[in-house]
Design a protein around this motif. Structure first.
Motif, mmCIF file in Angstrom:
data_model
loop_
_atom_site.group_PDB
_atom_site.id
_atom_site.type_symbol
_atom_site.label_atom_id
_atom_site.label_comp_id
_atom_site.label_asym_id
_atom_site.label_seq_id
_atom_site.Cartn_x
_atom_site.Cartn_y
_atom_site.Cartn_z
ATOM 1 N N LYS A 185 -43.064 29.473 -20.178
ATOM 2 C CA LYS A 185 -42.207 28.907 -19.125
ATOM 3 C C LYS A 185 -41.431 30.054 -18.483
ATOM 4 C CE LYS A 185 -41.865 24.217 -20.730
ATOM 5 N NZ LYS A 185 -41.244 23.405 -21.769
ATOM 6 N N GLU A 187 -39.550 30.220 -15.912
ATOM 7 C CA GLU A 187 -38.185 29.957 -15.475
ATOM 8 C C GLU A 187 -37.211 29.993 -16.644
ATOM 9 O OE1 GLU A 187 -40.698 27.959 -15.506
ATOM 10 O OE2 GLU A 187 -40.105 26.120 -16.534
ATOM 11 N N SER A 218 -41.022 36.656 -12.780
ATOM 12 C CA SER A 218 -41.895 35.764 -12.004
ATOM 13 C C SER A 218 -42.911 36.620 -11.271
ATOM 14 C CB SER A 218 -41.093 34.913 -11.009
ATOM 15 O OG SER A 218 -40.716 35.688 -9.892
ATOM 16 N N ASP A 324 -53.379 25.764 -13.874
ATOM 17 C CA ASP A 324 -52.295 24.846 -14.220
ATOM 18 C C ASP A 324 -52.794 23.991 -15.394
ATOM 19 O OD1 ASP A 324 -50.526 22.704 -14.313
ATOM 20 O OD2 ASP A 324 -50.418 22.482 -12.137
ATOM 21 N N LEU A 356 -46.890 15.898 -7.360
ATOM 22 C CA LEU A 356 -46.342 16.757 -8.419
ATOM 23 C C LEU A 356 -45.454 17.838 -7.799
ATOM 24 C CD1 LEU A 356 -49.428 17.298 -10.777
ATOM 25 C CD2 LEU A 356 -47.563 15.675 -11.049
ATOM 26 N N LYS A 357 -45.933 18.394 -6.687
ATOM 27 C CA LYS A 357 -45.164 19.451 -6.014
ATOM 28 C C LYS A 357 -43.871 18.891 -5.436
ATOM 29 C CE LYS A 357 -48.695 22.854 -4.971
ATOM 30 N NZ LYS A 357 -49.724 23.225 -3.997
ATOM 31 N N GLU A 358 -43.980 17.716 -4.812
ATOM 32 C CA GLU A 358 -42.790 17.083 -4.220
ATOM 33 C C GLU A 358 -41.746 16.795 -5.287
ATOM 34 O OE1 GLU A 358 -45.092 14.731 -0.632
ATOM 35 O OE2 GLU A 358 -44.213 13.560 -2.263
ATOM 36 N N GLU A 359 -42.214 16.286 -6.429
ATOM 37 C CA GLU A 359 -41.269 15.897 -7.487
ATOM 38 C C GLU A 359 -40.951 17.045 -8.438
ATOM 39 O OE1 GLU A 359 -42.501 12.306 -9.400
ATOM 40 O OE2 GLU A 359 -42.699 11.208 -7.521
ATOM 41 N N LYS A 360 -41.587 18.203 -8.205
ATOM 42 C CA LYS A 360 -41.388 19.392 -9.047
ATOM 43 C C LYS A 360 -41.588 19.075 -10.534
ATOM 44 C CE LYS A 360 -38.341 22.057 -6.039
ATOM 45 N NZ LYS A 360 -37.987 21.162 -4.932
ATOM 46 N N ILE A 361 -42.703 18.421 -10.830
ATOM 47 C CA ILE A 361 -43.027 18.099 -12.221
ATOM 48 C C ILE A 361 -44.441 18.588 -12.534
ATOM 49 C CG2 ILE A 361 -41.507 16.102 -12.503
ATOM 50 C CD1 ILE A 361 -43.960 14.318 -11.851
ATOM 51 N N THR A 362 -44.783 18.584 -13.818
ATOM 52 C CA THR A 362 -46.150 18.952 -14.185
ATOM 53 C C THR A 362 -46.942 17.669 -14.449
ATOM 54 O OG1 THR A 362 -45.333 19.263 -16.427
ATOM 55 C CG2 THR A 362 -45.647 21.234 -15.108
#
Ligand SMILES: [Zn+2]
Length: 479
Positions: A185, A187, A218, A324, A356-362
Motif C-alpha cells: 500500500k 499511500e 509513489s 490491479d 471503482l475510480k469514482e468511489e476510490k475503492i478497490t
C-alpha cells in the motif's frame, strides 16, 4: 554530445506479518500513536530480540519470486546511527551475509526486454515516524512502525531511463503483492524506494558519481524526482561543471518540486556495522525453501500469458487487469461464475473500473460482487435484456440491494424478442425513411446503422438489436 542515464533502485517493502520482527507487537497500520510498542521495540535496557520466523519465510519467498540464490546461513548485523525515530540508536539489518543474492527481473521497455539484476535482498527493521507539527515548534514521535519487518531489495545500476525505473518499480511491486509478501500500500508507505542516478557519455562504460534520492513513495514522485535530478546533472555536464556532482543523498521535496541536499553520502564503514550479538545466525532449512516454492502463487507475468491464451484477451486489457490484483481477482471470480470472458472483460474494464475510480475503492471493496454482476450479465447473454438496458440496471444496482431481475421487472426493461412486436416497427421505420432506403438500394449499405438506430429508438432500446439487424436486412433486400 549525448548522455545516458544510469539508475539503480533500493526498494523497501514492509512484510505482511501480523507481528513485528523481534517482538509480539502488532504491525497493524493506523493505530493510536505508540499503541503498538513494548520494551523490546522501544529498545529499553534488559530486553532481548527474538527473530520472527515468518519474516524469514517471506524474505525467502521474495528471493524465490525474483530468482535469487538463498544464503542458507545468514546473520543479522547492527547498523549504528542516531536519529530520534530509532530508539536503540542502531538498526538491526543485514550487512555482508544477506538472506538472498543475485536475482533477476525482466522488464518490458520500448527497445525490448531489459534484464535488471537484483544484487541482494536483506531483512531489517523499520524505524519510527516523526510527526513535524505544522503550527507548533516541535516534533512528535510515533514508534508504532519501529520494528515492523522490512526487506530491502537492491538492484544493480541496470536501468537506462526514467521510464525503465518506473516500469521496474511497478513490476517489482506487482510481484511482491501477488506473492503475498507485502500488501504494497504505497499511500501507507508499505513500499517505498530510494533511487541512485548518474549520467555518462554514450559509449563510456565507467560509472560516474551518483546521487541518491531518498524516500520516494509513489510512481509519480519517482518520476518527478528523477526528472529533476537528471536535468540538474545534465546541465552540470553540459557546461563542464560536472565536478559539482558529488556523492550525496538528496531529499525529494514534492512541495517545492526539487531535490535538496541532505548529507554527503556516508560510506558503509561510517555505520560501524558488526554482527548483532543478540540475534543468533539464521539457518534457512531446505524445508523453508521448498515451502516457499510450493506455496508460490501465479506471478504476474505468468498470469498475463495465461489470461491471454485462455480467454483471448488483448495484451492491453491484460496489462490493466493484472496491474490491479483485486481487479484481476474479480475478473477470475466472474469467469468462475460462468461468465463469458469477453463480456466479463468489457464490463470490468468499462463500467466497473469507472465506478471503482469514482468511489476510490478497490474491486474487493465493491458492493456489486462478481456473483451479483454475473446475474446481470447472464440476462445479457441470454438476450433477456439489451446492453443498454443492462447499463440502466447496473446504475440501479449501485443504489439499491435489489436483484437485477427485480430491477428489470420494475423498470420494464425486458428485451423485445418477439417477432410480432418488432415486425410492425421495422415496417414503420422503412415507410418513414424512403430516401434512406433508396440510398441502401443504391449500394450505400452503411445507412443500415441509421435505420437500426431508429428502430431501437422506437422500442426505447428494448428490441433485441441482433434480431432487428437481421430482420431489417431481410426486408430491405426484398424491396
Ligand atoms: Zn514491541
Amino acid at each position: 554530445m549525448s548522455y545516458e542515464t544510469i539508475i539503480g533502485l533500493e526498494v523497501h517493502s514492509e512484510l505482511k506479518t501480523k507481528t513485528k520482527i523481534f517482538c509480539n507487537c502488532s504491525t497493524k497500520f493506523g493505530e493510536e500513536p505508540n499503541a503498538n510498542t513494548c520494551p523490546i521495540c522501544l529498545g529499553l535496557p534488559g530486553t532481548l530480540p527474538v527473530m520472527n520466523e515468518e519474516v524469514v519465510n517471506l524474505a525467502v519467498k521474495a528471493g524465490k519470486a525474483v530468482g535469487c540464490r538463498i544464503n542458507q546461513l545468514n546473520k543479522m548485523d547492527r547498523k549504528n546511527y542516531f536519529y530520534p525515530d530509532l530508539p536503540k540508536a542502531y538498526q538491526i539489518s543485514q550487512f555482508d551475509l544477506p538472506i538472498c543474492e543475485e536475482g533477476l527481473i525482466k522488464i518490458e521497455t520500448e527497445d525490448g526486454i531489459r534484464d535488471v539484476r537484483i544484487n541482494r535482498i536483506h531483512m531489517e527493521e523499520d524505524a519510527g515516524k516523526l510527526v513535524h507539527m505544522e503550527y507548533e515548534p516541535y516534533t512528535l514521535i510515533d514508534y508504532n512502525r519501529v520494528g515492523v519487518p522490512l526487506i530491502e531489495i537492491v538492484t544493480e545500476p541496470d536501468m537506462r531511463s526514467i521510464e525503465e525505473a518506473i516500469t521496474f518499480f511497478k513490476t517489482l511491486k506487482d510481484i511482491l503483492e501477488y506473492a503475498g509478501i507485502s500488501d504494497c500500500k504505497m499511500e501507507q508507505g508499505s513500499i517505498r524506494c530510494d533511487a541512485n542516478i548518474s549520467m555518462r557519455k554514450v559509449g563510456d562504460d565507467k560509472l560516474n558519481t551518483r546521487v541518491e534520492l531518498k524516500n520516494i513513495n509513489s510512481f509519480k514522485e519517482l518520476q518527478k524526482a528523477l526528472e529533476k535530478e537528471q536535468k540538474r546533472q545534465l546541465e552540470l555536464y553540459t557546461y563542464g561543471e560536472e565536478h559539482k556532482i558529488v556523492q550525496e543523498t538528496r531529499r525529494w521535496d514534492s512541495g517545492k518540486g526539487k531535490t535538496i541536499p541532505m548529507r554527503s553520502k556516508e560510506e558503509a564503514h561510517d555505520y560501524r556495522y558488526f554482527p548483532e550479538p543478540d540475534v543468533i545466525p539464521i539457518i534457512v532449512s531446505d524445508e523453508i525453501i521448498a515451502n516457499a516454492e510450493a506455496t508460490m502463487p501465479e506471478l504476474p507475468e505468468i498470469k498475463k500469458a495465461r489470461l491471454m491464451s485462455e480467454y483471448g484477451i488483448s495484451k492491453k486489457e491484460v496489462e490493466v487487469l493484472v496491474a490491479d490484483k483485486p481487479l484481476v481477482d474479480y475478473f477470475e471470480e466472474l469467469i468462475a461464475c460462468g461468465c463469458e470472458s469477453k463480456l466479463a472483460c468489457n464490463w470490468i474494464l468499462g463500467d466497473v473500473l469507472r465506478v471503482l475510480k469514482e468511489e476510490k475503492i478497490t474491486a474487493n471493496e465493491f458492493a456489486i460482487t462478481p456473483a451479483k454482476l454475473f446475474k446481470l450479465l447472464a440476462l445479457v447473454s441470454e438476450s433477456k435484456i439489451s446492453t443498454t438496458a443492462a447499463k440502466t440496471v447496473f446504475e440501479e444496482m449501485l443504489k439499491s440491494w435489489k436483484e437485477p431481475e427485480e430491477i428489470v421487472k420494475e423498470k420494464g426493461l425486458s428485451q423485445i424478442s418477439s417477432l410480432d412486436t418488432i415486425d410492425p416497427i421495422i415496417e414503420e421505420v422503412i415507410k418513414n425513411n424512403p430516401s434512406v432506403v433508396e440510398q441502401y438500394k443504391e449500394g450505400k449499405t452503411q445507412v443500415q446503422g441509421f435505420l437500426v438506430g431508429q428502430i431501437m429508438k422506437a422500442t426505447k432500446g428494448k428490441a433485441n438489436p441482433k434480431m432487428v439487424a437481421e430482420l431489417l436486412v431481410e426486408k430491405l433486400n426484398s424491396i
